[in-house]
Every structure is written in C-alpha cells, then in structure tokens.
Design a protein around this motif. Structure first.
Motif, PDB file in Angstrom:
ATOM      1  N   PRO A   9       0.853  -1.190   0.000  1.00  0.00           N
ATOM      2  CA  PRO A   9       0.000   0.000   0.000  1.00  0.00           C
ATOM      3  C   PRO A   9       0.890   1.241   0.000  1.00  0.00           C
ATOM      4  CG  PRO A   9      -0.064  -1.106   2.125  1.00  0.00           C
ATOM      5  CD  PRO A   9       0.738  -1.969   1.212  1.00  0.00           C
ATOM      6  N   VAL A  10       0.342   2.344  -0.477  1.00  0.00           N
ATOM      7  CA  VAL A  10       1.112   3.579  -0.565  1.00  0.00           C
ATOM      8  C   VAL A  10       1.715   3.948   0.783  1.00  0.00           C
ATOM      9  CG1 VAL A  10       0.938   6.052  -0.967  1.00  0.00           C
ATOM     10  CG2 VAL A  10      -0.158   4.471  -2.531  1.00  0.00           C
ATOM     11  N   THR A  95      -2.704  10.498   1.653  1.00  0.00           N
ATOM     12  CA  THR A  95      -2.519   9.255   0.900  1.00  0.00           C
ATOM     13  C   THR A  95      -3.831   8.808   0.250  1.00  0.00           C
ATOM     14  OG1 THR A  95      -2.759   7.912   2.910  1.00  0.00           O
ATOM     15  CG2 THR A  95      -0.523   8.439   2.204  1.00  0.00           C
ATOM     16  N   LYS A  96      -4.949   9.075   0.910  1.00  0.00           N
ATOM     17  CA  LYS A  96      -6.249   8.726   0.321  1.00  0.00           C
ATOM     18  C   LYS A  96      -6.499   9.519  -0.960  1.00  0.00           C
ATOM     19  CE  LYS A  96     -11.186   8.899   1.084  1.00  0.00           C
ATOM     20  NZ  LYS A  96     -12.198   9.764   1.644  1.00  0.00           N
ATOM     21  N   ARG A  99      -4.176   8.216  -3.630  1.00  0.00           N
ATOM     22  CA  ARG A  99      -4.611   6.881  -4.052  1.00  0.00           C
ATOM     23  C   ARG A  99      -5.774   7.002  -5.028  1.00  0.00           C
ATOM     24  NH1 ARG A  99      -6.367   4.889   0.641  1.00  0.00           N
ATOM     25  NH2 ARG A  99      -4.239   4.791   1.375  1.00  0.00           N
ATOM     26  N   TYR A 103      -2.277   6.777  -7.557  1.00  0.00           N
ATOM     27  CA  TYR A 103      -1.016   6.447  -6.888  1.00  0.00           C
ATOM     28  C   TYR A 103      -1.314   5.463  -5.774  1.00  0.00           C
ATOM     29  CZ  TYR A 103       0.744  10.323  -9.517  1.00  0.00           C
ATOM     30  OH  TYR A 103       1.105  11.168 -10.556  1.00  0.00           O
ATOM     31  N   ARG A 104      -1.729   4.259  -6.158  1.00  0.00           N
ATOM     32  CA  ARG A 104      -2.216   3.271  -5.199  1.00  0.00           C
ATOM     33  C   ARG A 104      -1.119   2.446  -4.549  1.00  0.00           C
ATOM     34  NH1 ARG A 104      -7.786   2.651  -5.813  1.00  0.00           N
ATOM     35  NH2 ARG A 104      -8.500   3.526  -7.744  1.00  0.00           N
TER      36      ARG A 104
END
Length: 112
Positions: A9-10, A95-96, A99, A103-104
């Motif tokens: 995960p990122v 990050t959400k 994503r 950018y996942r």
C-alpha cells in the motif's frame, strides 16, 4: 530461484522510500508518531500536497501552543496525543487523495 513481486500500500511504500523531515524530530521529544513526508507522493506537487504541509505546520503550531499552556503531565500527554492524531489524520487524508488519483501501490521486487 524465483522472483517475487509484492504490492505494498502507498502508506507502506512511503515509509520505506521517503525520508523524514526535520519536523519528525518530534518523535524523540514528543513521543512516537507516524513519519512526516518530506516529498510528495510520486513527486507530484498539487493542492493535496500543499494541504498536507499546511496540516503538518498547523499541528506543530498547536502542539507548541498547547505545551506552553500545559500545567501538568496530563495536559502534556493530551497535547502530544492530539499531535499524534493530527499527524496520522494528515497522512491518511493525503494518501487517500493520492490513491484516488492513481497512486495506489508501489512494487518491490525481491530475489536474486
């Protein structure tokens, strides 16, 4: 021998690949908290990155202000806990948003 590809995960990739800012020095003085990013995810400077930086600065400002007003250990613990929560929230929000823009995940290849 086989080569394995892991998809992270990122947030995990960020903690591996991006160094901490000087602001993360609060880890030793103000307890443990999530890493603070020093570079935008994917090298993309957008409104979400600038919002993230603003959120971090605001959390640091509030922490300093709260610690100045603290009268006992409980007040200091509360200030540090609020700071940790603000850092975690800023990381999560940023990050959400990234994503959602593709950018996942990052790929890490392990093997030899």
């Amino acid at each position: 021998m086989t080569i394995r590809t892991m998809i992270l995960p990122v947030s995990a990739l960020v903690m591996i690949a991006i160094p901490l800012t000087a602001a993360a020095a609060h880890q030793s003085r103000h307890g443990s908290h999530e890493p603070i990013l020093s570079q935008p995810i994917g090298g993309i400077e957008n409104n979400f990155w600038f919002d993230y930086l603003s959120d971090i600065r605001e959390a640091e400002h509030e922490l300093k202000k709260d610690l100045k007003r603290a009268t006992d250990d409980e007040d200091r613990r509360d200030a540090r806990e609020e700071y940790r929560n603000e850092i975690a929230d800023a990381n999560k929000d940023y990050t959400k948003e990234m994503r959602e823009r593709g950018y996942r995940v990052g790929r890490v290849t392990v093997g030899g």
